[in-house]
Write a protein that holds these residues in place. Structure first.
Motif, mmCIF file in Angstrom:
data_model
loop_
_atom_site.group_PDB
_atom_site.id
_atom_site.type_symbol
_atom_site.label_atom_id
_atom_site.label_comp_id
_atom_site.label_asym_id
_atom_site.label_seq_id
_atom_site.Cartn_x
_atom_site.Cartn_y
_atom_site.Cartn_z
ATOM 1 N N ALA A 25 -5.660 -14.993 12.132
ATOM 2 C CA ALA A 25 -5.870 -14.043 11.056
ATOM 3 C C ALA A 25 -4.745 -13.026 10.950
ATOM 4 N N GLN A 26 -3.621 -13.348 11.556
ATOM 5 C CA GLN A 26 -2.499 -12.439 11.432
ATOM 6 C C GLN A 26 -1.806 -12.738 10.107
ATOM 7 N N LEU A 27 -1.598 -11.712 9.335
ATOM 8 C CA LEU A 27 -0.957 -11.915 8.045
ATOM 9 C C LEU A 27 0.517 -12.272 8.277
ATOM 10 N N SER A 28 1.004 -13.234 7.522
ATOM 11 C CA SER A 28 2.404 -13.642 7.684
ATOM 12 C C SER A 28 3.312 -12.447 7.388
ATOM 13 N N PRO A 29 4.452 -12.371 8.083
ATOM 14 C CA PRO A 29 5.335 -11.213 7.898
ATOM 15 C C PRO A 29 5.770 -11.042 6.446
ATOM 16 N N SER A 30 5.975 -12.141 5.742
ATOM 17 C CA SER A 30 6.443 -11.987 4.366
ATOM 18 C C SER A 30 5.349 -11.360 3.508
ATOM 19 N N GLU A 31 4.097 -11.762 3.735
ATOM 20 C CA GLU A 31 3.023 -11.175 2.934
ATOM 21 C C GLU A 31 2.744 -9.734 3.357
ATOM 22 N N THR A 32 2.957 -9.453 4.640
ATOM 23 C CA THR A 32 2.836 -8.064 5.079
ATOM 24 C C THR A 32 3.846 -7.205 4.329
ATOM 25 N N ARG A 33 5.056 -7.726 4.209
ATOM 26 C CA ARG A 33 6.086 -6.994 3.482
ATOM 27 C C ARG A 33 5.687 -6.789 2.023
ATOM 28 N N ILE A 34 5.078 -7.825 1.450
ATOM 29 C CA ILE A 34 4.667 -7.714 0.048
ATOM 30 C C ILE A 34 3.623 -6.618 -0.116
ATOM 31 N N LEU A 35 2.699 -6.532 0.862
ATOM 32 C CA LEU A 35 1.686 -5.477 0.755
ATOM 33 C C LEU A 35 2.336 -4.094 0.815
ATOM 34 N N PHE A 36 3.339 -3.939 1.674
ATOM 35 C CA PHE A 36 4.043 -2.650 1.702
ATOM 36 C C PHE A 36 4.762 -2.392 0.376
ATOM 37 N N GLN A 37 5.277 -3.473 -0.205
ATOM 38 C CA GLN A 37 5.911 -3.299 -1.521
ATOM 39 C C GLN A 37 4.887 -2.899 -2.573
ATOM 40 N N VAL A 38 3.704 -3.509 -2.485
ATOM 41 C CA VAL A 38 2.632 -3.151 -3.421
ATOM 42 C C VAL A 38 2.312 -1.667 -3.283
ATOM 43 N N GLN A 39 2.198 -1.216 -2.029
ATOM 44 C CA GLN A 39 1.907 0.202 -1.774
ATOM 45 C C GLN A 39 2.967 1.081 -2.419
ATOM 46 N N LYS A 40 4.221 0.652 -2.284
ATOM 47 C CA LYS A 40 5.313 1.460 -2.814
ATOM 48 C C LYS A 40 5.335 1.428 -4.344
ATOM 49 N N LEU A 41 5.184 0.209 -4.900
ATOM 50 C CA LEU A 41 5.261 0.089 -6.359
ATOM 51 C C LEU A 41 4.097 0.798 -7.031
ATOM 52 N N LEU A 42 2.950 0.874 -6.329
ATOM 53 C CA LEU A 42 1.813 1.616 -6.882
ATOM 54 C C LEU A 42 1.958 3.107 -6.626
ATOM 55 N N GLU A 43 3.109 3.478 -6.099
ATOM 56 C CA GLU A 43 3.468 4.871 -5.866
ATOM 57 C C GLU A 43 2.498 5.552 -4.887
ATOM 58 N N TYR A 44 2.212 4.815 -3.816
ATOM 59 C CA TYR A 44 1.439 5.333 -2.684
ATOM 60 C C TYR A 44 0.131 6.003 -3.114
ATOM 61 N N PRO A 45 -0.760 5.251 -3.743
ATOM 62 C CA PRO A 45 -2.054 5.852 -4.118
ATOM 63 C C PRO A 45 -2.833 6.190 -2.848
ATOM 64 N N GLN A 46 -3.686 7.171 -2.994
ATOM 65 C CA GLN A 46 -4.472 7.660 -1.863
ATOM 66 C C GLN A 46 -5.179 6.529 -1.112
ATOM 67 N N VAL A 47 -5.710 5.585 -1.886
ATOM 68 C CA VAL A 47 -6.515 4.531 -1.278
ATOM 69 C C VAL A 47 -5.683 3.651 -0.337
ATOM 70 N N LEU A 48 -4.378 3.636 -0.521
ATOM 71 C CA LEU A 48 -3.532 2.829 0.365
ATOM 72 C C LEU A 48 -2.828 3.684 1.412
ATOM 73 N N ASN A 49 -3.271 4.902 1.572
ATOM 74 C CA ASN A 49 -2.656 5.760 2.584
ATOM 75 C C ASN A 49 -2.917 5.222 3.982
ATOM 76 N N GLY A 50 -2.060 5.600 4.893
ATOM 77 C CA GLY A 50 -2.318 5.314 6.295
ATOM 78 C C GLY A 50 -1.931 3.913 6.727
ATOM 79 N N TRP A 51 -1.200 3.182 5.878
ATOM 80 C CA TRP A 51 -0.728 1.883 6.332
ATOM 81 C C TRP A 51 0.487 2.100 7.226
ATOM 82 N N SER A 52 0.549 1.375 8.318
ATOM 83 C CA SER A 52 1.719 1.461 9.175
ATOM 84 C C SER A 52 2.089 0.058 9.604
ATOM 85 N N ASN A 53 3.176 -0.012 10.380
ATOM 86 C CA ASN A 53 3.612 -1.305 10.878
ATOM 87 C C ASN A 53 2.579 -1.940 11.802
ATOM 88 N N TRP A 54 1.617 -1.136 12.256
ATOM 89 C CA TRP A 54 0.619 -1.664 13.189
ATOM 90 C C TRP A 54 -0.665 -2.034 12.477
#
Ligand SMILES: *[C@@H]1O[C@H](CO)[C@@H](O)[C@H](O)[C@H]1NC(C)=O
Ligand SMILES: *[C@@H]1O[C@H](CO)[C@@H](O)[C@H](O)[C@H]1NC(C)=O
Ligand SMILES: *[C@@H]1O[C@H](CO)[C@@H](O)[C@H](O)[C@H]1NC(C)=O
Ligand SMILES: *[C@@H]1O[C@H](CO)[C@@H](O)[C@H](O)[C@H]1NC(C)=O
Ligand SMILES: *[C@@H]1O[C@H](CO)[C@@H](O)[C@H](O)[C@H]1NC(C)=O
Ligand SMILES: *[C@@H]1O[C@H](CO)[C@@H](O)[C@H](O)[C@H]1NC(C)=O
Ligand SMILES: *[C@@H]1O[C@H](CO)[C@@H](O)[C@H](O)[C@H]1NC(C)=O
Length: 737
Positions: A25-54
């Motif tokens: 159930a470990q997300l592939s690194p490329s999709e993990t990166r995409i989720l971080f991109q989603v967070q950024k492109l959505l301009e860091y909405p509150q609901v996505l706060n607190g995501w880290s590399n861990w």
């Protein structure tokens, strides 16, 4: 004792858990990166706060506003519900138009770029992006999320038409586009055979009733601009439970079959212009719970199944012209009669001009001006330029065709005497040159993913990318300030399109984008190069095993390739390109060890205004000779390293090697043989070596004007390779190996 056993077993459990989660159930690194991109492109909405590399995205506790589901390391569900408003709850400006507001993402947001990123989540089945302030036209590339089953983008600011491509999402069961700013007619959705829920409410869609597949369970088309009759085909919708057509301009009679549909429970037809009466013997489906037909132009009596009071069924029928009901909540008959006559279905012609009022005109400028516009501008520039050329040279006859084929008469065009036929057709095997769209560039580079950034030089950034046809490319971005836009940009683009040669990393195409960013307008040119896979000459010479592959004949072929590439840059395009940054790391080798020059000077002014005078064409004849001889010198440096197999890292080392070659050449064959890279021993003809060493020493002459021309170099190298071939074919190579 007890304690330690407990902790051991819990450790074991933890270990197993970690092992399980890593493998399953470990997300592939490329999709993990995409989720971080989603967070950024959505301009860091509150609901996505607190995501880290861990953050283990696959184990985030689901909540109503955020849910991520993974299957086999891929995201299969992404639900993000923000707290931004929807168009109907946003204040309108005085002009009645929506502007990008605090409810929308910023002007720099691009829905298209966002979808480019999302479409990389290729296993996505459920995508819900609600109240996030998304704005922009609906991207047609939604069709690339081909396994999508639920799409919910309600309460955003998406405008324009629903793209036809949406019907390629064959497994779609829920399509929820409610509360946006969509307009135009709905594409034919009949082929979405799995679709059960369709919610297009709260948009500006219409005027014709959409064509739908009859497996639908829920249809919500309320608060739109549908202005047609309700199609009688709805009688075939056996699963239909909920039909909400309220707040449109639907007209004509209510098909009596609607009330008796076998599954219907909820029927809202309020606030339309439905007219006519009901047949008295109409029956209602027993499960029908709510019927709202208020605020229409209905006349006559209600059918008995609607008229009789039942605790299980709510019927709202106010503000029609119905008889037998309290007249305090009904219009007089004449009202409906008059109004119904006034309502005419829109003729097909009128559809286009029908006043679907649009709340929004995008006041945004962050977007990209279409290539067509830029090209238009460029053509203007070209015409202006050719006019001035006409003025100065008087060679143009002024025909449009001549104006388009940009040639500068002040610089000699390709001299066919100097460019052999084989050179001009050497670029065979490449896809035709083409102009790419920004979307293609974004796609190829995964939206300029930093992971794909290869290099950042003074001419711009270099990304690795993948085109849709699967080919690997390199994309160089060159930023130009508007005020630096050269008059001759069109000419430069034409030159760019000619940089295709067997011994160059060829240009496959380009894309010009103008960003209207305040305070200044900027133009970026993306140059798409072929990708050469096999590493650089430096990689080969610095790795003893790879070095062994390069015997003398291979080295000679590489040497000639490099020289031909340089000759092409100097004389194969007009104006010639000099100052080409020639080094062994810029000589790339393909699978067949064919040398390709990379990182040569592309004929575009970079954002760095003070380019070296060697670049571009503003070189007068004196400095262009110097520039030519500079390239010849650098070729000499490459040759030294090819011959000796030693990497040159300083001018001191270079000087030592040059002196050694000079001395040993003078001393005779055995001394000269001793300086050659041991990896090539026994594979070279002495005459070939001697010729190559001689021309190398000449290239490295300190006096630029005494260096040979590139043609001289080529002539000598060709002689060298001939003697080598003669030697090899007479069997020498075999006996020495
Ligand atoms: C995550 O890791 C990358 C490098 O691996 C680093 O650049 C980035 O700053 C990290 N981000 C966070 C939020 O820790
Ligand atoms: C659509 O659903 C069917 C049945 O569940 C499945 O076999 C098929 O792979 C799905 N297609 C896509 C594109 O996901
Ligand atoms: C879509 O999102 C809205 C708002 O959160 C929600 O009420 C609705 O149930 C969603 N529909 C689907 C099919 O996910
Ligand atoms: C839809 O809206 C856009 C502006 O957002 C407008 O340019 C276009 O004409 C509209 N189309 C229709 C069919 O009303
Ligand atoms: C339709 O629009 C009206 C008024 O703008 C609003 O009160 C109502 O909630 C909307 N209904 C839907 C289903 O969007
Ligand atoms: C209702 O009555 C009409 C004639 O008045 C008849 O044609 C129709 O079949 C009847 N419908 C039902 C459901 O009985
Ligand atoms: C109303 O609903 C109740 C239970 O939901 C049911 O027992 C009853 O038969 C219904 N009445 C009618 C008239 O359908």
């Amino acid at each position: 004792m007890e304690n330690s056993r407990v902790s051991f077993s819990s450790l074991l459990a933890l270990f197993l858990f970690v092992l399980f989660s890593v493998s399953n159930a470990q997300l592939s690194p490329s999709e993990t990166r995409i989720l971080f991109q989603v967070q950024k492109l959505l301009e860091y909405p509150q609901v996505l706060n607190g995501w880290s590399n861990w953050t283990n995205f696959c184990y985030l506790p689901p909540s109503p506003s955020l849910k991520i589901v993974c299957t086999n390391g891929h995201v299969t569900e992404l639900t993000v519900v923000g707290n931004k408003g929807s168009p109907s709850h946003s204040p309108k400006s005085s002009s009645g138009k929506f502007a990008v507001s605090s409810q929308t993402l910023s002007q720099s947001f691009s829905l298209d770029a966002f979808f480019t990123v999302l479409t990389k989540l290729s296993s996505l089945k459920v995508l819900s992006l609600v109240s996030l302030g998304l704005w922009g036209p609906f991207p047609a590339k939604i069709d690339r999320l081909w396994s999508l089953e639920v799409l919910n983008v309600s309460s955003n600011f998406i405008y324009g038409q629903i793209p036809r491509e949406i019907v390629s999402l064959r497994n779609l069961t829920s399509l929820v586009l409610a509360d946006n700013l969509l307009n135009g007619s709905v594409p034919d959705l009949k082929s979405l055979g799995q679709l059960q829920e369709l919610n297009l409410g709260g948009n500006h869609l219409g005027p014709s009733f959409p064509s739908l597949g009859n497996n639908l369970v829920t249809i919500v088309l309320s608060n739109n601009s549908f202005r047609s009759e309700i199609p009688s085909q709805l009688k075939n919708f056996k699963q239909l439970q909920q039909l909400d057509l309220s707040s449109n301009k639907l007209l004509g009679p209510i098909p009596s079959s609607l009330l008796s549909l076998p599954s219907i429970q909820y029927l809202d037809l309020a606030q339309n212009q439905l007219s006519g009466g009901f047949a008295a013997n109409i029956s209602c489906n027993a499960k029908l719970k709510l019927v709202d037909i208020s605020q229409n132009l209905l006349i006559g009596k209600l059918p008995s199944c609607l008229a009789s009071k039942s605790s299980n069924r709510t019927v709202i029928s106010s503000w029609n012209c119905l008889s037998g009901l309290s007249s305090s909540s009904q219009h007089p008959y004449s009202f409906c009669h008059k109004e119904a006559l006034a309502v005419k279905p829109p003729s097909k012609k009128k559809e286009k001009t029908s006043s679907i009022k649009l709340g929004l005109i995008i006041g945004i400028v962050g977007a990209v001006v279409g290539i067509a516009v830029v090209l238009g501008l460029l053509i203007l520039l070209v015409i202006r330029r050719s006019k001035s050329t006409t003025f100065h040279v008087g060679k143009y006859d002024g025909s449009a065709a001549d104006k388009m084929s940009v040639r500068s008469s002040s610089v000699p065009t390709i001299d066919s005497r100097r460019v052999p036929q084989t050179m001009r057709s050497a670029a065979i095997g490449l896809a035709p040159y083409r102009v790419l769209t920004l979307e293609e560039i974004e796609d190829a580079t995964n939206n300029f993913d930093p992971q794909n950034l290869v290099d950042e030089g003074n001419q711009g950034r270099l990304y690795k990318g993948w085109l849709r046809d699967g080919s690997v490319v390199m994309v160089k971005s060159v930023k130009l300030k508007q005020k630096n836009l050269p008059q001759n940009l069109m000419q430069q683009m034409e030159t760019l399109s000619k940089l295709r040669h067997l011994h160059l990393v060829s240009v496959l195409g380009h894309c010009i984008v103008t960003y209207q960013d305040h305070p200044s307008t900027a133009t970026t040119i993306f140059v798409v190069f072929e990708h050469i896979s096999n590493g650089s000459l430096r990689d080969y010479l610095s790795d003893s095993r790879k070095k062994d592959v390069l015997k003398w004949p291979q080295r000679m072929a590489i040497t000639i390739g490099v020289a031909r590439g340089i000759q092409f840059l100097h004389t194969g395009v007009a104006p010639g390109i000099f100052g080409n940054n020639l080094k062994i790391e810029n000589v790339l080798l393909d699978d067949s060890l064919t040398a390709k020059l990379s990182n040569y000077s592309i004929p575009l002014p970079s954002k760095v205004g003070s380019e070296s005078p060697l670049h571009g064409q503003d070189t007068n004849s004196f400095s262009s000779i110097n520039a030519e001889k500079e390239d010849v010198y650098q070729l000499g440096v490459i040759l030294v390293q090819i011959i000796t197999g030693k990497l040159v890292t300083s001018s001191h080392e270079l000087e030592e090697l040059r002196l050694m070659l000079e001395e040993n050449l003078a001393e005779g064959p055995s001394q000269l043989r001793a300086v050659v890279d041991p990896a090539t021993r026994g594979t070279f003809a002495y005459e070939s070596l001697r010729t190559t060493v001689e021309i190398t020493i000449n290239c490295l002459n300190k006096v630029a004007s005494s260096r040979p021309s590139i043609e001289d170099v080529l002539w000598n190298l060709q002689y060298s390779i001939q003697t080598q071939e003669g030697w090899t074919s007479s069997g020498n190579l075999a006996t020495h190996m």
